[in-house]
Design a protein around this motif. Structure first.
Motif, PDB file in Angstrom:
ATOM      1  N   TRP A   1       1.075   3.372   9.120  1.00 54.84           N
ATOM      2  CA  TRP A   1       0.564   2.204   8.390  1.00 54.84           C
ATOM      3  C   TRP A   1       1.347   0.961   8.775  1.00 54.84           C
ATOM      4  CZ3 TRP A   1       1.623   6.827   5.541  1.00 54.84           C
ATOM      5  CH2 TRP A   1       2.992   7.038   5.292  1.00 54.84           C
ATOM      6  N   ARG A   2       0.701  -0.184   8.667  1.00 55.02           N
ATOM      7  CA  ARG A   2       1.371  -1.477   8.870  1.00 55.02           C
ATOM      8  C   ARG A   2       0.559  -2.518   8.104  1.00 55.02           C
ATOM      9  NH1 ARG A   2       1.700  -3.427  14.948  1.00 55.02           N
ATOM     10  NH2 ARG A   2       2.492  -1.279  15.114  1.00 55.02           N
TER      11      ARG A   2
ATOM     12  N   SER B   1       0.885  -8.832   1.445  1.00 56.61           N
ATOM     13  CA  SER B   1       0.181  -7.780   0.687  1.00 56.61           C
ATOM     14  C   SER B   1       1.131  -6.698   0.160  1.00 56.61           C
ATOM     15  CB  SER B   1      -0.888  -7.129   1.573  1.00 56.61           C
ATOM     16  OG  SER B   1      -0.282  -6.250   2.510  1.00 56.61           O
ATOM     17  N   TRP B   2       2.399  -6.751   0.539  1.00 58.93           N
ATOM     18  CA  TRP B   2       3.339  -5.687   0.151  1.00 58.93           C
ATOM     19  C   TRP B   2       3.545  -5.661  -1.370  1.00 58.93           C
ATOM     20  CZ3 TRP B   2       8.105  -6.259   4.015  1.00 58.93           C
ATOM     21  CH2 TRP B   2       7.646  -6.085   5.311  1.00 58.93           C
TER      22      TRP B   2
ATOM     23  N   ARG C   1       9.484   6.293   1.116  1.00 60.24           N
ATOM     24  CA  ARG C   1       9.008   6.425  -0.277  1.00 60.24           C
ATOM     25  C   ARG C   1       7.506   6.753  -0.285  1.00 60.24           C
ATOM     26  NH1 ARG C   1       9.071   8.256  -4.732  1.00 60.24           N
ATOM     27  NH2 ARG C   1       8.073   7.105  -6.412  1.00 60.24           N
TER      28      ARG C   1
ATOM     29  N   ASN D   1      13.958   2.519   7.095  1.00 54.02           N
ATOM     30  CA  ASN D   1      12.694   2.023   6.531  1.00 54.02           C
ATOM     31  C   ASN D   1      12.369   2.794   5.252  1.00 54.02           C
ATOM     32  OD1 ASN D   1      10.190   0.946   6.041  1.00 54.02           O
ATOM     33  ND2 ASN D   1       9.326   1.417   8.062  1.00 54.02           N
ATOM     34  N   HIS D   2      13.086   2.432   4.193  1.00 51.88           N
ATOM     35  CA  HIS D   2      13.008   3.211   2.950  1.00 51.88           C
ATOM     36  C   HIS D   2      11.644   3.098   2.278  1.00 51.88           C
ATOM     37  CE1 HIS D   2      17.205   4.116   3.419  1.00 51.88           C
ATOM     38  NE2 HIS D   2      17.501   2.823   3.496  1.00 51.88           N
ATOM     39  N   ALA D   3      10.960   1.956   2.430  1.00 50.35           N
ATOM     40  CA  ALA D   3       9.638   1.818   1.795  1.00 50.35           C
ATOM     41  C   ALA D   3       8.677   2.855   2.379  1.00 50.35           C
ATOM     42  CB  ALA D   3       9.105   0.404   1.998  1.00 50.35           C
ATOM     43  N   SER D   4       8.740   3.053   3.702  1.00 49.33           N
ATOM     44  CA  SER D   4       7.847   4.045   4.319  1.00 49.33           C
ATOM     45  C   SER D   4       8.223   5.461   3.902  1.00 49.33           C
ATOM     46  CB  SER D   4       7.871   3.922   5.841  1.00 49.33           C
ATOM     47  OG  SER D   4       6.919   2.979   6.253  1.00 49.33           O
TER      48      SER D   4
ATOM     49  N   ASN E   1       1.974  -3.863  -3.711  1.00 50.76           N
ATOM     50  CA  ASN E   1       0.804  -3.655  -4.582  1.00 50.76           C
ATOM     51  C   ASN E   1       0.253  -2.239  -4.529  1.00 50.76           C
ATOM     52  OD1 ASN E   1       0.296  -6.464  -5.559  1.00 50.76           O
ATOM     53  ND2 ASN E   1       0.181  -6.843  -3.350  1.00 50.76           N
TER      54      ASN E   1
ATOM     55  N   VAL F   1       7.672  -7.657   9.447  1.00 53.30           N
ATOM     56  CA  VAL F   1       6.670  -6.591   9.577  1.00 53.30           C
ATOM     57  C   VAL F   1       7.064  -5.638  10.709  1.00 53.30           C
ATOM     58  CG1 VAL F   1       4.262  -6.100  10.207  1.00 53.30           C
ATOM     59  CG2 VAL F   1       4.774  -7.949   8.591  1.00 53.30           C
TER      60      VAL F   1
ATOM     61  N   TYR G   1      10.906  -2.335  11.804  1.00 55.22           N
ATOM     62  CA  TYR G   1      11.123  -0.894  12.000  1.00 55.22           C
ATOM     63  C   TYR G   1      10.056  -0.253  12.877  1.00 55.22           C
ATOM     64  CZ  TYR G   1      14.221  -1.603   7.994  1.00 55.22           C
ATOM     65  OH  TYR G   1      15.206  -2.049   7.140  1.00 55.22           O
TER      66      TYR G   1
ATOM     67  N   PHE H   1      -0.961  -0.865  -1.880  1.00 53.78           N
ATOM     68  CA  PHE H   1      -2.096  -0.757  -0.944  1.00 53.78           C
ATOM     69  C   PHE H   1      -1.842   0.296   0.136  1.00 53.78           C
ATOM     70  CE2 PHE H   1      -2.964  -5.477  -1.929  1.00 53.78           C
ATOM     71  CZ  PHE H   1      -3.882  -5.157  -2.911  1.00 53.78           C
ATOM     72  N   ALA H   2      -0.616   0.354   0.667  1.00 53.07           N
ATOM     73  CA  ALA H   2      -0.341   1.315   1.744  1.00 53.07           C
ATOM     74  C   ALA H   2      -0.542   2.741   1.244  1.00 53.07           C
ATOM     75  CB  ALA H   2       1.084   1.119   2.275  1.00 53.07           C
TER      76      ALA H   2
ATOM     77  N   LYS I   1       5.640   9.865  -1.987  1.00 53.40           N
ATOM     78  CA  LYS I   1       4.562   9.701  -2.976  1.00 53.40           C
ATOM     79  C   LYS I   1       3.303  10.456  -2.544  1.00 53.40           C
ATOM     80  CE  LYS I   1       4.460   5.120  -3.431  1.00 53.40           C
ATOM     81  NZ  LYS I   1       3.947   3.852  -4.008  1.00 53.40           N
TER      82      LYS I   1
HETATM   83  C1  LIG Z   1       5.958   0.010   4.559  1.00 53.55           C
HETATM   84  C2  LIG Z   1       4.794  -0.790   4.042  1.00 53.55           C
HETATM   85  C3  LIG Z   1       3.499  -0.296   4.670  1.00 53.55           C
HETATM   86  C4  LIG Z   1       4.704  -0.639   2.523  1.00 53.55           C
HETATM   87  O1  LIG Z   1       3.533  -1.276   2.060  1.00 53.55           O
HETATM   88  P1  LIG Z   1       3.213  -1.420   0.492  1.00 53.55           P
HETATM   89  O2  LIG Z   1       1.758  -1.701   0.350  1.00 53.55           O
HETATM   90  O3  LIG Z   1       4.183  -2.368  -0.113  1.00 53.55           O
HETATM   91  O4  LIG Z   1       3.530   0.060  -0.017  1.00 53.55           O
HETATM   92  P2  LIG Z   1       3.294   0.674  -1.465  1.00 53.55           P
HETATM   93  O5  LIG Z   1       3.310  -0.420  -2.479  1.00 53.55           O
HETATM   94  O6  LIG Z   1       2.087   1.561  -1.419  1.00 53.55           O
HETATM   95  O7  LIG Z   1       4.564   1.651  -1.647  1.00 53.55           O
HETATM   96  C5  LIG Z   1       5.841   1.240  -1.266  1.00 53.55           C
HETATM   97  C6  LIG Z   1       6.864   2.035  -2.068  1.00 53.55           C
HETATM   98  O8  LIG Z   1       8.141   1.834  -1.480  1.00 53.55           O
HETATM   99  C7  LIG Z   1       9.020   1.258  -2.451  1.00 53.55           C
HETATM  100  N1  LIG Z   1       9.927   0.377  -1.718  1.00 53.55           N
HETATM  101  C8  LIG Z   1       9.669  -0.832  -1.218  1.00 53.55           C
HETATM  102  N2  LIG Z   1      10.758  -1.321  -0.611  1.00 53.55           N
HETATM  103  C9  LIG Z   1      11.719  -0.366  -0.736  1.00 53.55           C
HETATM  104  C10 LIG Z   1      13.089  -0.256  -0.314  1.00 53.55           C
HETATM  105  N3  LIG Z   1      13.663  -1.245   0.375  1.00 53.55           N
HETATM  106  N4  LIG Z   1      13.777   0.865  -0.634  1.00 53.55           N
HETATM  107  C11 LIG Z   1      13.189   1.871  -1.325  1.00 53.55           C
HETATM  108  N5  LIG Z   1      11.883   1.833  -1.740  1.00 53.55           N
HETATM  109  C12 LIG Z   1      11.186   0.715  -1.455  1.00 53.55           C
HETATM  110  C13 LIG Z   1       8.116   0.556  -3.430  1.00 53.55           C
HETATM  111  O9  LIG Z   1       8.765   0.336  -4.664  1.00 53.55           O
HETATM  112  C14 LIG Z   1       6.979   1.590  -3.516  1.00 53.55           C
HETATM  113  O10 LIG Z   1       7.338   2.722  -4.268  1.00 53.55           O
HETATM  114  P3  LIG Z   1       6.957   2.883  -5.836  1.00 53.55           P
HETATM  115  O11 LIG Z   1       5.453   2.860  -5.912  1.00 53.55           O
HETATM  116  O12 LIG Z   1       7.547   4.184  -6.231  1.00 53.55           O
HETATM  117  O13 LIG Z   1       7.537   1.704  -6.566  1.00 53.55           O
HETATM  118  C15 LIG Z   1       4.952  -2.283   4.349  1.00 53.55           C
HETATM  119  O14 LIG Z   1       6.192  -2.681   3.875  1.00 53.55           O
HETATM  120  C16 LIG Z   1       4.842  -2.586   5.826  1.00 53.55           C
HETATM  121  O15 LIG Z   1       3.765  -2.794   6.349  1.00 53.55           O
HETATM  122  N6  LIG Z   1       6.005  -2.664   6.516  1.00 53.55           N
HETATM  123  C17 LIG Z   1       6.035  -3.054   7.902  1.00 53.55           C
HETATM  124  C18 LIG Z   1       5.408  -2.052   8.865  1.00 53.55           C
HETATM  125  C19 LIG Z   1       6.078  -0.701   8.792  1.00 53.55           C
HETATM  126  O16 LIG Z   1       7.274  -0.583   8.652  1.00 53.55           O
HETATM  127  N7  LIG Z   1       5.251   0.337   8.924  1.00 53.55           N
HETATM  128  C20 LIG Z   1       5.687   1.706   8.811  1.00 53.55           C
HETATM  129  C21 LIG Z   1       6.314   2.234  10.022  1.00 53.55           C
HETATM  130  S1  LIG Z   1       6.870   3.898   9.718  1.00 53.55           S
END
Ligand SMILES: CC(C)(COP(=O)(O)OP(=O)(O)OC[C@H]1O[C@@H](n2cnc3c(N)ncnc32)[C@H](O)[C@@H]1OP(=O)(O)O)[C@@H](O)C(=O)NCCC(=O)NCCS
Length: 173
Positions: free
Chosen positions: A100-101, A106-107, A145, A140-143, A109, A33, A36, A111-112, A149
């Motif tokens: 967000w964190r 919960s990842w 993304r 931090n590619h998920a963030s 789904n 968690v 990043y 939710f973020a 979105k």
């Molecule tokens: C980042 C974080 C909030 C994402 O939470 P989440 O509820 O899974 O996010 P969502 O499901 O709403 O969306 C995540 C998106 O990133 C994508 N994703 C996830 N991991 C990924 C990766 N490694 N590379 C590219 N995209 C990725 C998901 O597929 C999704 O996109 P999609 O809907 O187009 O499929 C969660 O991983 C987290 O709390 N991380 C730790 C804390 C953190 O880093 N906070 C942000 C600091 S900037």
């Protein structure tokens, strides 16, 4: 603004309570968690409790802040989403940042993103903040993304000198 709360289809965004300390401390002790966040260090229970105090202090001082995010179906705290000032990046100040964190279980789904859409609307429409930024460490590619979105536009790469890591800055259109 004493007690703002926002309901989304699956979530309740609300101010913080004493019973949030345990679940928040648990997520902040998870290296995945925290990977990043700043230099990636995990937090102790005391640090997590102090953070919640600071979040609440910010609500009182600024009229905005980080919402505790609760899953409606279970009543469980799963993370936070909200507004703050990105003091760690002086080159873009003054600014209001959305962040967000969430707990690892919960990842994946949506939710973020669901919480962030509601917070952007709260900031831009209800509070009338003209522009909101969002900042993620480059790996931090998920963030990143989530920012895409949300319809935010890429602004620049910058160095977070507090931890020596590079970040990407996004802005609302
Ligand atoms: C980042 C974080 C909030 C994402 O939470 P989440 O509820 O899974 O996010 P969502 O499901 O709403 O969306 C995540 C998106 O990133 C994508 N994703 C996830 N991991 C990924 C990766 N490694 N590379 C590219 N995209 C990725 C998901 O597929 C999704 O996109 P999609 O809907 O187009 O499929 C969660 O991983 C987290 O709390 N991380 C730790 C804390 C953190 O880093 N906070 C942000 C600091 S900037």
């Amino acid at each position: 603004m004493s007690d703002p709360a926002i309901t989304t289809p699956r979530l309740l965004l609300r101010r913080w309570r004493d019973e949030d300390v345990e679940p928040f401390a648990a997520m902040c002790s998870d290296p995945e968690v925290m990977r990043y966040i700043g230099s990636g260090d995990t937090r102790t229970r005391e640090q997590a409790a102090a953070s919640i105090k600071a979040f609440e202090g910010m609500w009182d001082e600024k009229g905005y802040g980080l919402f505790a995010v609760e899953l409606q179906s279970s009543g469980r705290l799963i993370g936070f989403t909200g507004l703050s000032e990105p003091m760690f990046l002086p080159e873009i100040m003054p600014a209001v940042e959305i962040g967000w964190r969430f707990a690892r279980q919960s990842w994946g789904n949506g939710f973020a993103t669901e919480a962030a859409r509601a917070v952007l609307d709260f900031g831009l429409v209800e509070l009338g903040i003209p522009e909101i930024v969002s900042i993620h460490q480059t790996d931090n590619h998920a963030s990143g993304r989530i920012m895409q979105k949300l319809g935010m536009r890429y602004d620049r790469e910058a160095l977070d000198e507090t931890c020596g890591r590079s970040v990407h800055v996004y802005r609302t259109p």
